[in-house]
Enzyme design. Structure first.
Site, PDB file in Angstrom:
ATOM      1  CE  LYS A  25      10.903 -27.450 -26.936  1.00  0.00           C
ATOM      2  NZ  LYS A  25      10.021 -27.325 -26.179  1.00  0.00           N
ATOM      3  CD  GLU A  59      17.117 -29.865 -30.930  1.00  0.00           C
ATOM      4  OE1 GLU A  59      16.023 -29.726 -31.991  1.00  0.00           O
ATOM      5  OE2 GLU A  59      17.594 -29.175 -30.191  1.00  0.00           O
ATOM      6  CG  HIS A  63      18.807 -28.816 -20.636  1.00  0.00           C
ATOM      7  ND1 HIS A  63      20.034 -28.804 -21.510  1.00  0.00           N
ATOM      8  CD2 HIS A  63      18.542 -29.867 -20.138  1.00  0.00           C
ATOM      9  CE1 HIS A  63      20.291 -29.960 -21.624  1.00  0.00           C
ATOM     10  NE2 HIS A  63      19.697 -30.571 -20.687  1.00  0.00           N
ATOM     11  NE  ARG A  87       6.457 -18.931 -21.715  1.00  0.00           N
ATOM     12  CZ  ARG A  87       7.801 -18.716 -21.442  1.00  0.00           C
ATOM     13  NH1 ARG A  87       8.302 -17.678 -20.938  1.00  0.00           N
ATOM     14  NH2 ARG A  87       8.574 -19.678 -21.391  1.00  0.00           N
TER      15      ARG A  87
END
Length: 639
Positions: free
Chosen positions: A116, A189, A224, A281
């Protein structure tokens, strides 16, 4: 041309891919672990290859075994599904090196999006808005989100509301990331608690064409992880939607993407959006895009892999589709996953499997299947399409409410309440939706309660009946008594007589018994007729009605006084592995304080102190596997 396709996955995604293969005349090969030897995906494939073992690490995550299975079965292509090895660049390259066709993007594109942090830098260079990683948490705005750089599916993620929580969150996230992804890199973040999770479906060919195939809202999440998804994302201004699509296409072009994939964005309250990640994907929620576009995304994946060119433009969406993920879990118990036998799973509304508009069911679970701790707890995806969003929500809620689901606890009631909630229908969506409305969505009740218990008792009596109805007497007698406990802990003492004048049920004056057998009871109260479908498996009784379901546990009339558990004893709520502990014997603990964590079904679950007191026993250590009901610890309560 592909002639035989191996799906390197299990469950509903394997069955979904097989469905398209059958329509195209492509032979299919499944791989299966030992627990999946009789699973639906194993039975449906033309050829099935055993991967010895039970855990994903020993089976579905063994790329060498999967490729060996493809070669042994004569497969000439591999579709990875989602999860497991689907975003593993080394596996994709190994498939190609073995001379097989890889149904997915080039290994280099997978690698580019595999981290990421690296992906954020690459996207920023391509002009795609990103939410920058926090370099100095002490100077950042709270709350923060700790994320695994190589993560996904909510694993390796922690929300930090206070700086003194950061060190512990980093440690836990690193450990979880290393265990699940083999990489302990994490970063922070800014966390937007009321942001929306919006994504764009991408499809790209080897000739330079990149389609943005509409968008989806996936904001209704727990831990999440997505629970409800829909297409198109509601309430987006045309300019914002166009900007999202353009950014997604730019992201795909920046890494030379080929095949189906998804660019995920976080949409802030001020209307700005930020790139989150790119899933290289097929997504779990791809059926909603198929429903509104009429496309078969798996067929397009195969066509692209065979070198075909995408012609024309991506179709515009028609109507609205909503997908609900049905999980074996208890939302009221911190989303605790459930295991056990699925005695019956039946969607009673007219529906199609893996295709079509209207109502669609994607499932890898059948009657008699076992839900184990080894795999994700999702039982099925139920998808509804309708010309409008309110109509789609109504159709999906009704189908879920009417379904017969007998076995482990599920999130069915939460899904129904979510789809009928005024805030959901008003499009007030954000990633904290389930937390904000938890009190309503997980509140006790939802079934027929006392009347359902009466129906259960009458069905039980009918099942035992010989010449005369159970409880029928020529002379007055003591009432028949049955005791039940509902899923929310409420207990019902059912007392009734069947006399010449009909049913006499305590607490239900005027209730008339119209008919009763072991599986169906019809009662009338005043002008209302109530029909109950009843099924019993062991001591569990499932009472289904058009309005919803009630799950009861049949209790002994005279409980054994020896069957008592010390209120300070902490028993394992599920089978799993002890990940870590947070206290030692002798510690003074407070109610709700985490004492240890269990890992099961790809998630970690806290075991907390039941009350203020002293931890007098801690009987497990990290790494130990425990069964349901294992004594973990004892807290001596304060007097």
């Amino acid at each position: 041309m592909i002639t035989n396709l191996l799906v390197a996955n299990r469950g509903e995604i394997a069955r979904r891919v097989f469905r398209t293969c059958r329509s195209l005349g492509i032979a299919t090969t499944a791989v299966h672990s030992d627990p999946d030897a009789a699973a639906p995906h194993t039975r449906e494939a033309d050829t099935a290859v055993r991967l010895p073992g039970a855990t994903p690490a020993d089976t579905y995550l063994r790329g060498d075994l999967v490729i060996g299975a493809a070669l042994a079965a004569g497969a000439d292509a591999v579709h990875p599904g989602y999860g497991f090895l689907s975003e593993n660049a080394a596996f994709a390259q190994a498939v190609l090196d073995a001379g097989l066709t890889w149904i997915g993007p080039p290994p280099a594109a997978i690698a580019a999006m595999g981290s990421k942090t690296a992906a954020k830098a690459l996207m920023a260079a391509a002009g795609v808005p990103v939410l920058a990683a926090v370099t100095d948490p002490a100077e950042a705005d709270l709350p923060l989100l700790v994320k695994a750089a190589a993560g996904g599916g909510g694993r390796g993620m922690r929300v930090v509301h206070r700086l003194d929580e950061l060190a512990g969150a980093l440690t836990a996230a690193r450990a979880e990331a290393a265990k699940n992804f083999g990489d302990d890199e994490v970063f922070c973040e800014r966390y937007l608690p009321t942001g929306r999770h919006v994504e764009v479906q991408l499809l790209a060919d080897t000739h330079g064409t990149v389609w943005a195939v509409g968008d989806r809202d996936c904001s209704v999440q727990r831990r999440h992880q997505k629970v409800v998804e829909e297409a198109p994302a509601p309430g987006l201004p045309a300019e914002l939607r166009a900007g999202l699509h353009a950014a997604a296409v730019a992201a795909a072009r920046a890494i030379g993407y080929v095949g189906a994939g998804t660019a995920e964005f976080l949409l802030a309250e001020d209307g700005r959006f930020y790139f989150l990640e790119m899933n290289t994907r097929l997504q779990v929620e791809h059926p909603v895009t198929e429903a509104v576009t009429g496309l078969d995304l798996v067929a397009l994946q195969l066509a692209v892999a065979e070198g075909e060119k995408l012609t024309g433009e991506a179709p515009e969406p028609v109507g609205c589709a909503i997908e609900a993920r049905l999980y074996a879990e208890d939302p009221a118990q911190d989303w605790r996953p459930a295991t056990g036998t699925v005695h019956r799973f039946e969607l009673r509304s007219p529906h199609d499997e893996f295709t079509g508009r209207g109502l669609r069911l994607d499932s890898g679970t059948g009657n008699g299947d076992e839900i184990t701790v080894h795999y994700d707890a999702m039982l099925a995806k139920v998808v509804a399409w309708a010309p409008t969003r309110p109509a789609a929500a109504r159709r999906l809620a009704d189908a879920l409410a009417r379904a017969r689901i007998h076995g482990p606890a599920t999130n069915r009631e939460l899904l129904v309440r979510t789809l009928r909630h005024p805030a959901f229908l008003a499009e007030r969506l954000h990633t904290g939706f389930l937390t904000e409305h938890a009190a309503v969505l997980t509140a006790p009740g939802g079934g027929a309660g006392e009347l359902a218990a009466l129906a259960a008792a009458l069905a039980d009596a009918a099942g035992r009946r010989t010449a005369l109805p159970s409880g029928w007497r020529n002379l007055p007698s003591q009432p028949q008594v049955r005791r039940y406990r509902a899923a929310d802990g409420a207990e019902f003492d059912v007392r009734y007589r069947l006399t010449r004048d009909g049913l006499q049920a305590e607490g239900h004056p005027g209730t008339v018994l119209e008919s009763a057998d072991a599986e169906r009871v019809v009662l009338r109260t005043g002008q209302l007729r109530h029909a109950f479908d009843v099924a019993r498996h062991g001591d569990r009784v499932y009472v289904d009605t058009p309005a919803g379901a009630t799950v009861l546990t049949a209790l002994e009339r005279f409980p054994d006084p020896a069957a008592h558990t010390d209120p300070g004893a902490l028993l394992a709520p599920m089978p799993g592995t002890v990940v870590r502990t947070a206290a030692v014997v002798g510690d003074i603990v407070t109610a709700g304080q985490p004492l240890l964590w269990l890992e099961a079904m790809k998630m970690e679950h806290r075991v907390t102190a039941p009350a203020d007191g002293v931890l007098t026993e801690l009987l497990v250590t990290p790494g130990r596997q425990v069964e349901l009901g294992t004594l973990l610890a004892v807290v001596q309560r304060k007097p």
